[in-house]
Scaffold this motif. Structure first.
Motif, PDB file in Angstrom:
ATOM      1  N   ASP A  40       0.891 -16.981   0.386  1.00  0.00           N
ATOM      2  CA  ASP A  40       0.587 -16.024  -0.680  1.00  0.00           C
ATOM      3  C   ASP A  40      -0.707 -15.288  -0.338  1.00  0.00           C
ATOM      4  O   ASP A  40      -1.757 -15.928  -0.173  1.00  0.00           O
ATOM      5  CB  ASP A  40       0.440 -16.777  -2.008  1.00  0.00           C
ATOM      6  N   PRO A  41      -0.690 -13.955  -0.257  1.00  0.00           N
ATOM      7  CA  PRO A  41      -1.900 -13.227   0.126  1.00  0.00           C
ATOM      8  C   PRO A  41      -2.931 -13.113  -0.986  1.00  0.00           C
ATOM      9  O   PRO A  41      -4.035 -12.637  -0.737  1.00  0.00           O
ATOM     10  CB  PRO A  41      -1.357 -11.845   0.508  1.00  0.00           C
ATOM     11  N   ASN A  42      -2.596 -13.532  -2.198  1.00  0.00           N
ATOM     12  CA  ASN A  42      -3.510 -13.347  -3.322  1.00  0.00           C
ATOM     13  C   ASN A  42      -4.541 -14.473  -3.439  1.00  0.00           C
ATOM     14  O   ASN A  42      -4.738 -15.065  -4.512  1.00  0.00           O
ATOM     15  CB  ASN A  42      -2.725 -13.195  -4.626  1.00  0.00           C
ATOM     16  N   PHE A  43      -5.169 -14.775  -2.331  1.00  0.00           N
ATOM     17  CA  PHE A  43      -6.271 -15.735  -2.257  1.00  0.00           C
ATOM     18  C   PHE A  43      -7.278 -15.194  -1.243  1.00  0.00           C
ATOM     19  O   PHE A  43      -6.979 -14.292  -0.459  1.00  0.00           O
ATOM     20  CB  PHE A  43      -5.777 -17.123  -1.821  1.00  0.00           C
ATOM     21  N   TRP A  44      -8.461 -15.784  -1.245  1.00  0.00           N
ATOM     22  CA  TRP A  44      -9.478 -15.426  -0.258  1.00  0.00           C
ATOM     23  C   TRP A  44      -9.239 -16.240   1.006  1.00  0.00           C
ATOM     24  O   TRP A  44      -9.163 -17.468   0.961  1.00  0.00           O
ATOM     25  CB  TRP A  44     -10.879 -15.721  -0.804  1.00  0.00           C
ATOM     26  N   TYR A  45      -9.120 -15.530   2.128  1.00  0.00           N
ATOM     27  CA  TYR A  45      -8.862 -16.186   3.407  1.00  0.00           C
ATOM     28  C   TYR A  45      -9.950 -15.839   4.424  1.00  0.00           C
ATOM     29  O   TYR A  45     -10.302 -14.674   4.583  1.00  0.00           O
ATOM     30  CB  TYR A  45      -7.507 -15.746   3.972  1.00  0.00           C
ATOM     31  N   PRO A  46     -10.467 -16.842   5.133  1.00  0.00           N
ATOM     32  CA  PRO A  46     -11.411 -16.528   6.212  1.00  0.00           C
ATOM     33  C   PRO A  46     -10.666 -15.892   7.376  1.00  0.00           C
ATOM     34  O   PRO A  46      -9.570 -16.330   7.738  1.00  0.00           O
ATOM     35  CB  PRO A  46     -11.965 -17.906   6.593  1.00  0.00           C
ATOM     36  N   VAL A  47     -11.268 -14.861   7.947  1.00  0.00           N
ATOM     37  CA  VAL A  47     -10.659 -14.194   9.102  1.00  0.00           C
ATOM     38  C   VAL A  47     -11.631 -14.087  10.267  1.00  0.00           C
ATOM     39  O   VAL A  47     -11.277 -13.552  11.321  1.00  0.00           O
ATOM     40  CB  VAL A  47     -10.122 -12.791   8.731  1.00  0.00           C
ATOM     41  N   ALA A  48     -12.846 -14.597  10.086  1.00  0.00           N
ATOM     42  CA  ALA A  48     -13.827 -14.580  11.171  1.00  0.00           C
ATOM     43  C   ALA A  48     -14.976 -15.505  10.818  1.00  0.00           C
ATOM     44  O   ALA A  48     -15.262 -15.752   9.634  1.00  0.00           O
ATOM     45  CB  ALA A  48     -14.357 -13.175  11.430  1.00  0.00           C
ATOM     46  N   VAL A  49     -15.623 -16.021  11.835  1.00  0.00           N
ATOM     47  CA  VAL A  49     -16.896 -16.726  11.654  1.00  0.00           C
ATOM     48  C   VAL A  49     -17.977 -15.664  11.561  1.00  0.00           C
ATOM     49  O   VAL A  49     -17.987 -14.691  12.332  1.00  0.00           O
ATOM     50  CB  VAL A  49     -17.158 -17.674  12.839  1.00  0.00           C
ATOM     51  N   SER A  50     -18.882 -15.802  10.605  1.00  0.00           N
ATOM     52  CA  SER A  50     -19.876 -14.754  10.329  1.00  0.00           C
ATOM     53  C   SER A  50     -20.645 -14.330  11.569  1.00  0.00           C
ATOM     54  O   SER A  50     -20.873 -13.137  11.804  1.00  0.00           O
ATOM     55  CB  SER A  50     -20.852 -15.225   9.247  1.00  0.00           C
ATOM     56  N   LYS A  51     -21.058 -15.287  12.381  1.00  0.00           N
ATOM     57  CA  LYS A  51     -21.879 -14.953  13.540  1.00  0.00           C
ATOM     58  C   LYS A  51     -21.101 -14.176  14.595  1.00  0.00           C
ATOM     59  O   LYS A  51     -21.710 -13.571  15.495  1.00  0.00           O
ATOM     60  CB  LYS A  51     -22.486 -16.208  14.153  1.00  0.00           C
ATOM     61  N   SER A  52     -19.760 -14.145  14.479  1.00  0.00           N
ATOM     62  CA  SER A  52     -18.957 -13.360  15.415  1.00  0.00           C
ATOM     63  C   SER A  52     -18.951 -11.879  15.059  1.00  0.00           C
ATOM     64  O   SER A  52     -18.591 -11.046  15.890  1.00  0.00           O
ATOM     65  CB  SER A  52     -17.517 -13.885  15.441  1.00  0.00           C
ATOM     66  N   VAL A  53     -19.329 -11.562  13.810  1.00  0.00           N
ATOM     67  CA  VAL A  53     -19.372 -10.166  13.377  1.00  0.00           C
ATOM     68  C   VAL A  53     -20.838  -9.744  13.420  1.00  0.00           C
ATOM     69  O   VAL A  53     -21.592  -9.899  12.463  1.00  0.00           O
ATOM     70  CB  VAL A  53     -18.791 -10.005  11.962  1.00  0.00           C
ATOM     71  N   ARG A  54     -21.239  -9.197  14.534  1.00  0.00           N
ATOM     72  CA  ARG A  54     -22.643  -8.879  14.762  1.00  0.00           C
ATOM     73  C   ARG A  54     -23.021  -7.531  14.163  1.00  0.00           C
ATOM     74  O   ARG A  54     -22.165  -6.669  13.944  1.00  0.00           O
ATOM     75  CB  ARG A  54     -22.937  -8.899  16.260  1.00  0.00           C
ATOM     76  N   LYS A  55     -24.293  -7.360  13.922  1.00  0.00           N
ATOM     77  CA  LYS A  55     -24.795  -6.133  13.314  1.00  0.00           C
ATOM     78  C   LYS A  55     -24.475  -4.935  14.206  1.00  0.00           C
ATOM     79  O   LYS A  55     -24.654  -4.983  15.425  1.00  0.00           O
ATOM     80  CB  LYS A  55     -26.305  -6.246  13.094  1.00  0.00           C
ATOM     81  N   ASN A  56     -23.984  -3.865  13.561  1.00  0.00           N
ATOM     82  CA  ASN A  56     -23.622  -2.620  14.251  1.00  0.00           C
ATOM     83  C   ASN A  56     -22.496  -2.813  15.267  1.00  0.00           C
ATOM     84  O   ASN A  56     -22.368  -2.038  16.213  1.00  0.00           O
ATOM     85  CB  ASN A  56     -24.837  -1.992  14.931  1.00  0.00           C
TER      86      ASN A  56
END
Length: 401
Positions: A40-56
């Motif tokens: 069911d897509p109507n939940f919050w799902y993690p799609v990345a580790v925060s540190k993998s999404v770097r600034k800019n």
């Protein structure tokens, strides 16, 4: 609560009759094949580790075949857009971050974090900018993970993130896991909930005799309680350190509680005669492909710090090695299950454990039909007329069986 020895055939933990078990799992066509059920897509799902999404920088993520472009703007805020430029469909994850906007690498169309087009550099005078950009996903950052809400965006504000108080506790340290497994996400729920598979881990945990103390079943949840009784054999050193036995500590039983609370799963281990868990695990299984036969596992293992300062830090590499060994064995088993399903074209499992029958029902009735056609546009909720009419995605659930 249901006892392992006394649960009558054809009943759930709550005592409700479901008919004979073979009709539920072995007669094809009687119920929807669980491996053909979508999450069911109507939940919050993690799609990345925060540190993998770097600034800019951008980061290419996926949810059930929907490609999602994550990017972290100059302010540090993370945005999630449908990963295709509205112009020529080139992935926006290949683009360039400029301030809080994302510019396509091809013709330099720029998008705001809400998905609207902010600039087309060569747009002729007198020509209107296209009225529609790309889909923007509700997004939150918590527990060192980036969560998106891939379902109906109107439901995002009223749908809570999982509560993990131990994550921020000074008395705990968290180990984060991010791994891909080649199987349908439901195999993962069954694997963790059914602790009768400890024979698989005999080379890591030694010989374990799991005793089912009982389990409870609800419309969206199944919780099982086991007593893990050591029965000899060599145990990985990290296993003892993780369960608070310490170096050369007692080889005592543990009470293990596992819960599937749709769509997440948790596990807690409390050493016998202790009051607090030695560790707690929260895990989410996120399908990545259209057919939902590839799963990305995001796990947070929250370990209680022992009284000795620095002891957990010193033991960290051993605990990490132990958990990776256990996960590798589990991955081998569930991927073998998926291969068997692929070869047979259906679920031939002959399940005898009432607990697993119940969790299958929970996963099936809370799931939704898998829609392979959704991948054609990269965003299931806005395909075809839905995009033109602004219809909300996934308006209802399918309750099969």
């Amino acid at each position: 609560m249901a006892e392992e020895q006394s649960a009558p055939q054809g009943t759930t933990a709550s005592g409700a009759t479901n008919g004979s078990f073979p009709a539920r799992d072995q007669e094809f066509g009687a119920v929807t094949d669980l491996r053909r059920t979508g999450i069911d897509p109507n939940f919050w799902y993690p799609v990345a580790v925060s540190k993998s999404v770097r600034k800019n920088k951008t980061f290419a993520a996926t949810f059930a075949g929907e490609r999602i472009a994550l990017y972290r703007g100059a302010s540090g805020k993370v945005y999630a857009l449908e990963d295709r430029c509205a112009h020529r469909q080139v992935p926006l994850s290949m683009g360039v971050v400029e301030g809080e906007a994302l510019r396509c690498c091809y013709h330099a169309w720029a998008y705001r974090g809400n998905g609207r087009i902010s600039q087309i550099p060569y747009l002729p005078k007198g020509v209107d900018r296209p009225p529609r950009g790309v889909r923007a996903y509700p997004i939150r950052e918590a527990y060192g993970l980036v969560f998106v809400f891939p379902g109906d965006p109107e439901k995002a504000a009223t749908t809570t993130l999982p509560e993990l108080p131990e994550f921020a506790s000074a008395g705990h340290r968290t180990m984060t896991f991010s791994r891909t497994v080649q199987c349908h996400y439901t195999f993962m729920h069954e694997n963790l909930l059914d602790m009768n598979h400890q024979f698989l881990h005999r080379g890591v945990l030694g010989r374990i005799q799991p005793q089912l103390l009982g389990f409870d079943t609800g419309p969206r949840s199944v919780e099982a309680r086991y007593l893990f009784v050591p029965a000899g054999g060599k145990k990985d050193r990290g296993a003892g350190l993780l369960s608070a036995e310490g170096i050369g500590g007692a080889n005592s039983p543990d009470v293990v509680t596992i819960r599937t609370e749709y769509p997440y799963q948790t596990l807690q281990t409390v050493p016998q005669n202790a009051e607090l868990p030695a560790f707690s695990l929260w895990v989410a299984y996120v399908p990545t492909d259209v057919e939902q036969r590839i799963t990305h596992v995001y796990g947070l293992l929250m370990i209680a710090k022992p009284p000795i300062p620095g002891a957990l830090h010193a033991a960290w590499p051993l605990i990490r090695r132990f958990t990776e060994r256990v996960f590798a064995q589990d991955r081998m088993a569930v991927e073998a299950e998926q291969r068997a399903w692929d070869e047979q074209g259906a679920d031939w499992n002959q399940e005898v454990f009432p607990l697993i029958r119940d969790v299958r029902d929970v996963l099936r009735t809370n799931g939704v039909p898998i829609r392979p056609e959704s991948a054609l546009c990269g965003a299931a909720a806005f395909c075809g007329n839905a995009m033109l009419n602004g219809a909300a995605p996934h308006a209802g659930r399918s309750h099969a069986g």
